[in-house]
Design an enzyme around this catalytic site. Structure first.
Site, PDB file in Angstrom:
ATOM      1  N   GLN A  70       0.833  -1.204   0.000  1.00 20.35           N
ATOM      2  CA  GLN A  70       0.000   0.000   0.000  1.00 20.35           C
ATOM      3  C   GLN A  70       0.867   1.255   0.000  1.00 20.35           C
ATOM      4  O   GLN A  70       1.781   1.388   0.818  1.00 20.35           O
ATOM      5  CB  GLN A  70      -0.939   0.068   1.205  1.00 20.35           C
ATOM      6  CG  GLN A  70      -1.921   1.232   1.007  1.00 20.35           C
ATOM      7  CD  GLN A  70      -2.804   1.527   2.198  1.00 20.35           C
ATOM      8  OE1 GLN A  70      -2.298   1.787   3.284  1.00 20.35           O
ATOM      9  NE2 GLN A  70      -4.108   1.495   2.000  1.00 20.35           N
ATOM     10  N   CYS A 100      -7.133   7.078   4.654  1.00 17.65           N
ATOM     11  CA  CYS A 100      -6.551   7.285   5.989  1.00 17.65           C
ATOM     12  C   CYS A 100      -6.722   8.741   6.419  1.00 17.65           C
ATOM     13  O   CYS A 100      -6.337   9.652   5.688  1.00 17.65           O
ATOM     14  CB  CYS A 100      -5.074   6.913   5.964  1.00 17.65           C
ATOM     15  SG  CYS A 100      -4.272   7.222   7.533  1.00 17.65           S
ATOM     16  N   HIS A 171     -13.871   0.835   2.868  1.00 14.60           N
ATOM     17  CA  HIS A 171     -14.157   0.879   4.297  1.00 14.60           C
ATOM     18  C   HIS A 171     -15.543   1.520   4.397  1.00 14.60           C
ATOM     19  O   HIS A 171     -15.730   2.661   3.957  1.00 14.60           O
ATOM     20  CB  HIS A 171     -13.082   1.722   4.985  1.00 14.60           C
ATOM     21  CG  HIS A 171     -13.191   1.771   6.469  1.00 14.60           C
ATOM     22  ND1 HIS A 171     -12.224   2.346   7.261  1.00 14.60           N
ATOM     23  CD2 HIS A 171     -14.143   1.320   7.319  1.00 14.60           C
ATOM     24  CE1 HIS A 171     -12.582   2.251   8.538  1.00 14.60           C
ATOM     25  NE2 HIS A 171     -13.745   1.639   8.595  1.00 14.60           N
ATOM     26  N   GLY A 212     -14.381  -2.973   7.464  1.00 15.58           N
ATOM     27  CA  GLY A 212     -14.898  -2.185   8.580  1.00 15.58           C
ATOM     28  C   GLY A 212     -15.774  -3.004   9.508  1.00 15.58           C
ATOM     29  O   GLY A 212     -16.856  -3.442   9.113  1.00 15.58           O
ATOM     30  N   GLY A 233      -9.148  -5.850   9.661  1.00 14.16           N
ATOM     31  CA  GLY A 233      -7.996  -5.198  10.266  1.00 14.16           C
ATOM     32  C   GLY A 233      -7.847  -5.587  11.720  1.00 14.16           C
ATOM     33  O   GLY A 233      -7.124  -6.524  12.072  1.00 14.16           O
TER      34      GLY A 233
HETATM   35  C1  LIG Z   1      -3.378   0.405  13.992  1.00 15.51           C
HETATM   36  C2  LIG Z   1      -4.045   0.674  12.672  1.00 15.51           C
HETATM   37  C3  LIG Z   1      -3.300   1.181  11.618  1.00 15.51           C
HETATM   38  C4  LIG Z   1      -3.909   1.411  10.370  1.00 15.51           C
HETATM   39  N1  LIG Z   1      -3.144   1.807   9.314  1.00 15.51           N
HETATM   40  C5  LIG Z   1      -3.701   1.884   8.066  1.00 15.51           C
HETATM   41  C6  LIG Z   1      -2.907   2.083   6.904  1.00 15.51           C
HETATM   42  O1  LIG Z   1      -1.675   2.143   6.964  1.00 15.51           O
HETATM   43  N2  LIG Z   1      -3.549   2.174   5.711  1.00 15.51           N
HETATM   44  C7  LIG Z   1      -4.912   2.055   5.592  1.00 15.51           C
HETATM   45  O2  LIG Z   1      -5.451   2.129   4.480  1.00 15.51           O
HETATM   46  N3  LIG Z   1      -5.678   1.842   6.672  1.00 15.51           N
HETATM   47  C8  LIG Z   1      -5.102   1.726   7.887  1.00 15.51           C
HETATM   48  N4  LIG Z   1      -5.880   1.402   8.964  1.00 15.51           N
HETATM   49  C9  LIG Z   1      -7.321   1.164   8.757  1.00 15.51           C
HETATM   50  C10 LIG Z   1      -7.565  -0.325   8.472  1.00 15.51           C
HETATM   51  O3  LIG Z   1      -6.923  -0.741   7.294  1.00 15.51           O
HETATM   52  C11 LIG Z   1      -9.068  -0.614   8.356  1.00 15.51           C
HETATM   53  O4  LIG Z   1      -9.572   0.106   7.265  1.00 15.51           O
HETATM   54  C12 LIG Z   1      -9.830  -0.206   9.608  1.00 15.51           C
HETATM   55  O5  LIG Z   1      -9.181  -0.646  10.785  1.00 15.51           O
HETATM   56  C13 LIG Z   1     -11.261  -0.781   9.586  1.00 15.51           C
HETATM   57  O6  LIG Z   1     -11.228  -2.183   9.501  1.00 15.51           O
HETATM   58  P1  LIG Z   1     -11.463  -3.122  10.805  1.00 15.51           P
HETATM   59  O7  LIG Z   1     -12.740  -2.687  11.426  1.00 15.51           O
HETATM   60  O8  LIG Z   1     -11.503  -4.514  10.263  1.00 15.51           O
HETATM   61  O9  LIG Z   1     -10.299  -2.877  11.720  1.00 15.51           O
HETATM   62  C14 LIG Z   1      -5.290   1.169  10.203  1.00 15.51           C
HETATM   63  C15 LIG Z   1      -6.028   0.653  11.281  1.00 15.51           C
HETATM   64  C16 LIG Z   1      -5.419   0.389  12.496  1.00 15.51           C
HETATM   65  C17 LIG Z   1      -6.230  -0.209  13.619  1.00 15.51           C
END
Ligand SMILES: Cc1cc2nc3c(=O)[nH]c(=O)nc-3n(C[C@H](O)[C@H](O)[C@H](O)COP(=O)(O)O)c2cc1C
Length: 329
Positions: A70, A100, A171, A212, A233
């Protein structure tokens, strides 16, 4: 070379890009548990790559793929150069971060702020496709600030679709750029899965990976009856053991699901190689310290590990001891 992103079999289940989480070490651990899941790197700033920090994207494709790199950026030239540099590492795909919401990312005018200028997403994607030998995709959200109705979501998606790209990661919540921290931006804006499903009517040949709030394999399979891919995530960050079920229950490959203890044994074996390469055990331990949460003795496991994994020379024996302490409980 233009490689339009198409959905691949591996994209059925993805581990989301997470800064400071989906590190090279995490990805090696994840691969012990699932041979098939698509792994994402942390977001790497394209600028850093083109200004000499190529080491940030070093990658052992033979062992770790399928894996998507990414990138963060908003300058088509810089992104294109980063893709060119990345080509030598043979990632399975390259993904543009357009979701992000952190201040740092916004000050570089990339990440979620890109949703405000869909034409810039289009330009970035086209430049990346031109420079890349592998598929290029986008990870974004369903809206940003007050630009959050269905028409606007369609506009964002169209900015990707019109480049020829046929796979997008969504997301299913919007981002608030002012007033919410990145963490709050992962919980406060409500999830709207229906919005994502509704897009299929307008972009029937676009493969959608939904992201998400998805926590279980059952939820994944439910989502997979409506969209092509799921991305998790925090569920993988909090408990990487979830990955042990993925090959069998998402990819239906007929493999046997290893128990939590068997997976841990694999980590112990791997740790020997890991520390022999000069790595410190805690970089690995941080990713598995919560692996037994909810199991009897988990606190003893965590306590032992957190006390001893930072010691100089700590190796597999520390993991084994932590495990034994837990089993004594
Ligand atoms: C610690 C952390 C770091 C993240 N860093 C990124 C990132 O580098 N790039 C990105 O697109 N999303 C990032 N995200 C968002 C996740 O990719 C994801 O979209 C978000 O956590 C929602 O998914 P989930 O509910 O399954 O966690 C991050 C999330 C967390 C918790």
């Amino acid at each position: 070379m233009t490689e339009f992103a198409k959905f691949t079999a591996a994209d059925r289940f993805s581990v989301a890009p997470m800064i400071d989480v989906t590190t090279p070490t995490f990805r090696r651990i994840a691969r012990l548990f699932s041979k098939k899941a698509m792994l994402y790197t942390e977001m790497i700033a394209a600028n850093a790559i083109v200004h000499g920090k190529e080491y940030l994207i070093e990658h052992d494709a033979d062992t770790i793929n399928p894996c998507t790199l990414q990138l963060g950026g908003s300058d088509p030239k810089v992104l294109s150069e980063a893709c060119r540099i990345a080509s030598k590492f043979n990632y399975s795909a390259i993904n543009l971060n357009a979701g992000c919401p952190s201040d740092k990312v916004q000050s570089g005018s990339f990440g979620a702020i890109l949703m405000k200028t869909p034409q810039v997403i289009t330009e970035c994607l086209m430049a990346m496709q031109e420079a890349s030998e592998v598929p290029v995709t986008v990870k974004t959200r369903i809206g940003v600030d007050d630009l959050d109705d269905f028409e606007y979501t369609k506009k964002i998606v169209d900015s990707v679709y019109k480049t020829g790209c046929r796979h997008i990661i969504l997301h299913a919540r919007k981002a608030w750029l002012n007033g919410l921290s990145p963490k709050e931006n992962r919980t406060i804006p409500p999830l709207d899965y229906e919005r994502v499903f509704a897009l299929k009517e307008f972009f029937p040949d676009l493969a959608i990976t939904i992201n998400g709030g998805i926590k279980t394999i059952e939820e994944c399979n439910d989502m997979l009856s409506k969209v092509e891919g799921v991305m998790l995530g925090r569920a993988c960050m909090d408990d990487p053991y979830i990955l042990a079920s993925v090959d069998s229950r998402i990819y239906n490959d007929g493999s046997q699901i290893l128990s939590r203890d068997e997976c841990f044994k694999k980590v112990v074996e791997f740790s020997e190689k890991y520390v022999s390469e000069g790595n410190r055990l805690h970089h690995l331990g941080n990713h598995i310290i919560n692996m037994f949460n909810g199991c009897k003795g988990a606190r003893r496991f965590r306590n032992y590990l957190s006390c001893h994994m930072h010691e100089l020379g700590a190796g597999p024996e520390v993991l084994e001891q932590a495990f034994n302490k837990m089993k004594e409980a």
